[in-house]
Design a protein around this motif. Sequence first.
Motif, PDB file in Angstrom:
ATOM      1  N   ILE A  54      55.047  17.913   8.885  1.00 35.09           N
ATOM      2  CA  ILE A  54      54.884  16.788   9.845  1.00 35.09           C
ATOM      3  C   ILE A  54      56.459  15.207   9.352  1.00 35.09           C
ATOM      4  O   ILE A  54      56.641  15.165  10.615  1.00 35.09           O
ATOM      5  CB  ILE A  54      53.234  16.344   9.681  1.00 35.09           C
ATOM      6  CG1 ILE A  54      53.276  17.217  10.666  1.00 35.09           C
ATOM      7  CG2 ILE A  54      53.407  14.976  11.174  1.00 35.09           C
ATOM      8  CD1 ILE A  54      51.380  17.076  11.001  1.00 35.09           C
ATOM      9  N   PHE A  55      55.361  15.408   7.943  1.00 34.58           N
ATOM     10  CA  PHE A  55      56.830  13.765   7.391  1.00 34.58           C
ATOM     11  C   PHE A  55      57.688  14.282   8.046  1.00 34.58           C
ATOM     12  O   PHE A  55      58.836  13.401   7.782  1.00 34.58           O
ATOM     13  CB  PHE A  55      55.978  13.899   6.133  1.00 34.58           C
ATOM     14  CG  PHE A  55      56.088  12.536   5.294  1.00 34.58           C
ATOM     15  CD1 PHE A  55      57.298  11.379   6.228  1.00 34.58           C
ATOM     16  CD2 PHE A  55      55.685  11.850   4.611  1.00 34.58           C
ATOM     17  CE1 PHE A  55      57.534  10.154   6.272  1.00 34.58           C
ATOM     18  CE2 PHE A  55      56.786  10.753   4.016  1.00 34.58           C
ATOM     19  CZ  PHE A  55      57.373   9.747   4.718  1.00 34.58           C
ATOM     20  N   SER A  56      58.101  15.407   7.289  1.00 36.54           N
ATOM     21  CA  SER A  56      59.960  15.916   6.739  1.00 36.54           C
ATOM     22  C   SER A  56      60.158  15.172   8.446  1.00 36.54           C
ATOM     23  O   SER A  56      61.197  15.872   9.104  1.00 36.54           O
ATOM     24  CB  SER A  56      59.621  16.919   6.180  1.00 36.54           C
ATOM     25  OG  SER A  56      60.657  17.845   6.782  1.00 36.54           O
ATOM     26  N   GLY A  57      59.995  16.191   9.736  1.00 34.65           N
ATOM     27  CA  GLY A  57      59.547  15.890  11.046  1.00 34.65           C
ATOM     28  C   GLY A  57      60.215  14.319  11.633  1.00 34.65           C
ATOM     29  O   GLY A  57      61.482  14.638  11.839  1.00 34.65           O
ATOM     30  N   ILE A  58      59.299  14.311  11.473  1.00 34.24           N
ATOM     31  CA  ILE A  58      59.508  12.700  11.566  1.00 34.24           C
ATOM     32  C   ILE A  58      60.593  12.284  10.560  1.00 34.24           C
ATOM     33  O   ILE A  58      61.844  10.943  11.255  1.00 34.24           O
ATOM     34  CB  ILE A  58      57.897  11.689  10.959  1.00 34.24           C
ATOM     35  CG1 ILE A  58      56.625  11.653  11.882  1.00 34.24           C
ATOM     36  CG2 ILE A  58      58.410  10.135  11.478  1.00 34.24           C
ATOM     37  CD1 ILE A  58      55.449  11.898  11.055  1.00 34.24           C
ATOM     38  N   LEU A  59      61.010  12.046   9.527  1.00 38.67           N
ATOM     39  CA  LEU A  59      62.156  11.911   8.432  1.00 38.67           C
ATOM     40  C   LEU A  59      63.535  12.874   9.451  1.00 38.67           C
ATOM     41  O   LEU A  59      64.431  11.910   9.405  1.00 38.67           O
ATOM     42  CB  LEU A  59      62.311  12.340   6.929  1.00 38.67           C
ATOM     43  CG  LEU A  59      63.367  11.971   6.682  1.00 38.67           C
ATOM     44  CD1 LEU A  59      63.619  10.281   6.582  1.00 38.67           C
ATOM     45  CD2 LEU A  59      63.236  12.093   5.007  1.00 38.67           C
ATOM     46  N   ASP A  60      63.416  13.697   9.774  1.00 31.85           N
ATOM     47  CA  ASP A  60      64.370  14.519  11.250  1.00 31.85           C
ATOM     48  C   ASP A  60      64.779  12.874  11.891  1.00 31.85           C
ATOM     49  O   ASP A  60      65.949  13.648  12.846  1.00 31.85           O
ATOM     50  CB  ASP A  60      64.033  15.444  11.107  1.00 31.85           C
ATOM     51  CG  ASP A  60      64.663  16.612  10.339  1.00 31.85           C
ATOM     52  OD1 ASP A  60      65.089  16.534   9.486  1.00 31.85           O
ATOM     53  OD2 ASP A  60      63.392  17.500  10.341  1.00 31.85           O
ATOM     54  N   ALA A  61      63.924  13.201  13.227  1.00 30.13           N
ATOM     55  CA  ALA A  61      63.863  11.939  13.937  1.00 30.13           C
ATOM     56  C   ALA A  61      64.642  10.604  13.719  1.00 30.13           C
ATOM     57  O   ALA A  61      65.452  10.026  14.078  1.00 30.13           O
ATOM     58  CB  ALA A  61      62.043  11.448  14.511  1.00 30.13           C
ATOM     59  N   LEU A  62      63.362   9.631  12.735  1.00 27.69           N
ATOM     60  CA  LEU A  62      64.564   8.838  11.658  1.00 27.69           C
ATOM     61  C   LEU A  62      66.067   9.172  11.446  1.00 27.69           C
ATOM     62  O   LEU A  62      66.361   7.812  11.499  1.00 27.69           O
ATOM     63  CB  LEU A  62      63.952   8.141  10.610  1.00 27.69           C
ATOM     64  CG  LEU A  62      61.985   8.437  11.115  1.00 27.69           C
ATOM     65  CD1 LEU A  62      61.419   8.365   9.883  1.00 27.69           C
ATOM     66  CD2 LEU A  62      61.871   6.716  11.962  1.00 27.69           C
ATOM     67  N   THR A  63      66.726   9.816  11.101  1.00 23.12           N
ATOM     68  CA  THR A  63      68.031   9.975  10.280  1.00 23.12           C
ATOM     69  C   THR A  63      68.873  10.554  11.718  1.00 23.12           C
ATOM     70  O   THR A  63      69.741   9.973  11.270  1.00 23.12           O
ATOM     71  CB  THR A  63      67.579  11.797   9.644  1.00 23.12           C
ATOM     72  OG1 THR A  63      66.617  11.464   8.568  1.00 23.12           O
ATOM     73  CG2 THR A  63      69.379  11.263   9.051  1.00 23.12           C
ATOM     74  N   ALA A  64      67.909  10.952  12.724  1.00 24.83           N
ATOM     75  CA  ALA A  64      69.278  10.442  14.202  1.00 24.83           C
ATOM     76  C   ALA A  64      69.415   9.937  14.603  1.00 24.83           C
ATOM     77  O   ALA A  64      69.979   9.324  14.736  1.00 24.83           O
ATOM     78  CB  ALA A  64      68.556  11.913  15.132  1.00 24.83           C
ATOM     79  N   ILE A  65      67.422   8.894  14.390  1.00 27.27           N
ATOM     80  CA  ILE A  65      67.354   7.487  15.449  1.00 27.27           C
ATOM     81  C   ILE A  65      68.739   6.517  14.802  1.00 27.27           C
ATOM     82  O   ILE A  65      69.724   5.688  15.044  1.00 27.27           O
ATOM     83  CB  ILE A  65      66.274   6.570  15.127  1.00 27.27           C
ATOM     84  CG1 ILE A  65      65.929   7.352  16.251  1.00 27.27           C
ATOM     85  CG2 ILE A  65      66.248   6.029  16.087  1.00 27.27           C
ATOM     86  CD1 ILE A  65      64.036   7.691  16.541  1.00 27.27           C
ATOM     87  N   GLN A  66      68.621   6.398  13.127  1.00 29.17           N
ATOM     88  CA  GLN A  66      69.835   5.578  12.183  1.00 29.17           C
ATOM     89  C   GLN A  66      70.934   5.507  13.077  1.00 29.17           C
ATOM     90  O   GLN A  66      71.755   4.411  12.388  1.00 29.17           O
ATOM     91  CB  GLN A  66      69.278   5.135  11.113  1.00 29.17           C
ATOM     92  CG  GLN A  66      69.526   7.005  10.160  1.00 29.17           C
ATOM     93  CD  GLN A  66      70.278   7.101   9.384  1.00 29.17           C
ATOM     94  OE1 GLN A  66      70.950   6.259   9.059  1.00 29.17           O
ATOM     95  NE2 GLN A  66      71.283   7.949   9.672  1.00 29.17           N
ATOM     96  N   LYS A  67      71.143   6.370  13.448  1.00 28.29           N
ATOM     97  CA  LYS A  67      72.536   6.869  13.603  1.00 28.29           C
ATOM     98  C   LYS A  67      73.114   5.320  14.413  1.00 28.29           C
ATOM     99  O   LYS A  67      74.111   5.586  14.710  1.00 28.29           O
ATOM    100  CB  LYS A  67      73.400   8.466  14.212  1.00 28.29           C
ATOM    101  CG  LYS A  67      72.875   9.075  12.733  1.00 28.29           C
ATOM    102  CD  LYS A  67      73.316  10.320  12.622  1.00 28.29           C
ATOM    103  CE  LYS A  67      73.713  11.167  11.664  1.00 28.29           C
ATOM    104  NZ  LYS A  67      72.780  12.502  11.846  1.00 28.29           N
TER     105      LYS A  67
END
Length: 371
Positions: free
Chosen positions: A215-228
């Motif tokens: 779950i945390f890894s998935g959230i981090l994927d989302a954050l990685t996309a958003i921070q772009k």
Amino acid sequence: MHILNVVGARPNLMKMAPLVAEMARHADFQQTLLHTGQHYDDQMSQVFFDELGIPQPDIYLGVGSSSHARQTAQVMTAFEEVLLAHPPDLVIVVGDVNSTLACAVAAAKLNVPLAHVEAGLRSFDRAMPEEINRLVTDALADLLFTTSRDANENLVSEGIPAEKIHFVGNVMIDTLTQQRARAEGLGTPQQMGLVPGGYALLTLHRPSNVDDVSIFSGILDALTAIQKELPVLFPAHPRTRRQMQAFGFQARLEAAPNLRIVEPLSYLRNLDLMMHARLVLTDSGGLQEETTILGIPCLTIRENTERPVTISEGTNTLVGSDPQRIVAETRRILTGKAKTGRIPELWDGRAAQRIVNVIRTYNTKDTKENL
Ligand code: UD1
């Protein structure tokens, strides 16, 4: 009337501050402030006393961190001794942390009258430790102060007599109302190299999000996309920081340079950053309410909330932990489709006043004898 006020963890402090101040205005209250020590780092505790002008605790239990049962038991054991040595006329607990539950149980067992501020909130998710804390505390309390009408309904449906329940508004919003102007002048976003209105503020600490690697890894994927697309400021809770290390996320965090991890923020800095954010991403209960008052869009990284009024009336949207959904809802906001809301009933900065009025007319002896 001798009142024993209990705090333990960070989110208790902004709820207790206006109550302590309001009771201090009345000569008929003698107050004792007790800190269980559930949160102990300066940035998780002392900084809030300093900023919010809360007097130093008269009693510090120093329980620290532990498993749920151990931490709860340690608070109960130490709190019982305090109650036996100096029985107060009323114990006030706030919120839904382990200290809230522990002190409620110890007080109820000694037949000491108990008030719960922020009663009746329900996520209907018993996998959440706070839900257990809320259910038990409310079952034991003699006075239940609620922030919204749905909370009254929850309590009545659990069989709690209506005369114990008082809809008074939201003490956390009292604090926000009092501190807003002070926070706004600090210039925190600029000092952190952020453009007002041009960043997201993120908080994340629920066990359901940060204790499960996938779950945390998935959230981090989302954050990685958003921070772009938008800088993301992430004041990380100590448990979240620990989990990121344990899960070996370091390289992924380094590959996301616009996701900026900083130490936990003080109350005023956090408020300043919230009110100038483009949006807030969070799993906190408090931030869902604060963003509603500030009119800032909030995406809640949870499957449910015990604060439905922030969705029905406020700026909050539940997005769960699915990365695609988190990114899609963020993009909706960035393309101007943010939710606008209105201010919930009685979230007007005067909840503490209402609570103190109820307590002043509460005849502790009569109420206890009638139970
Ligand atoms: C607690 C509350 C949660 C609230 C949150 C706000 C419970 C069950 N949970 O969760 O409802 O939203 O506080 O922060 O009561 N730690 C430190 N320094 C501190 C405090 C904690 O490093 O001052 C670390 C420790 O590693 C500890 C971990 O954080 O084990 C968890 O602390 P704990 O108080 O058990 O729960 P929170 O996650 O903070």
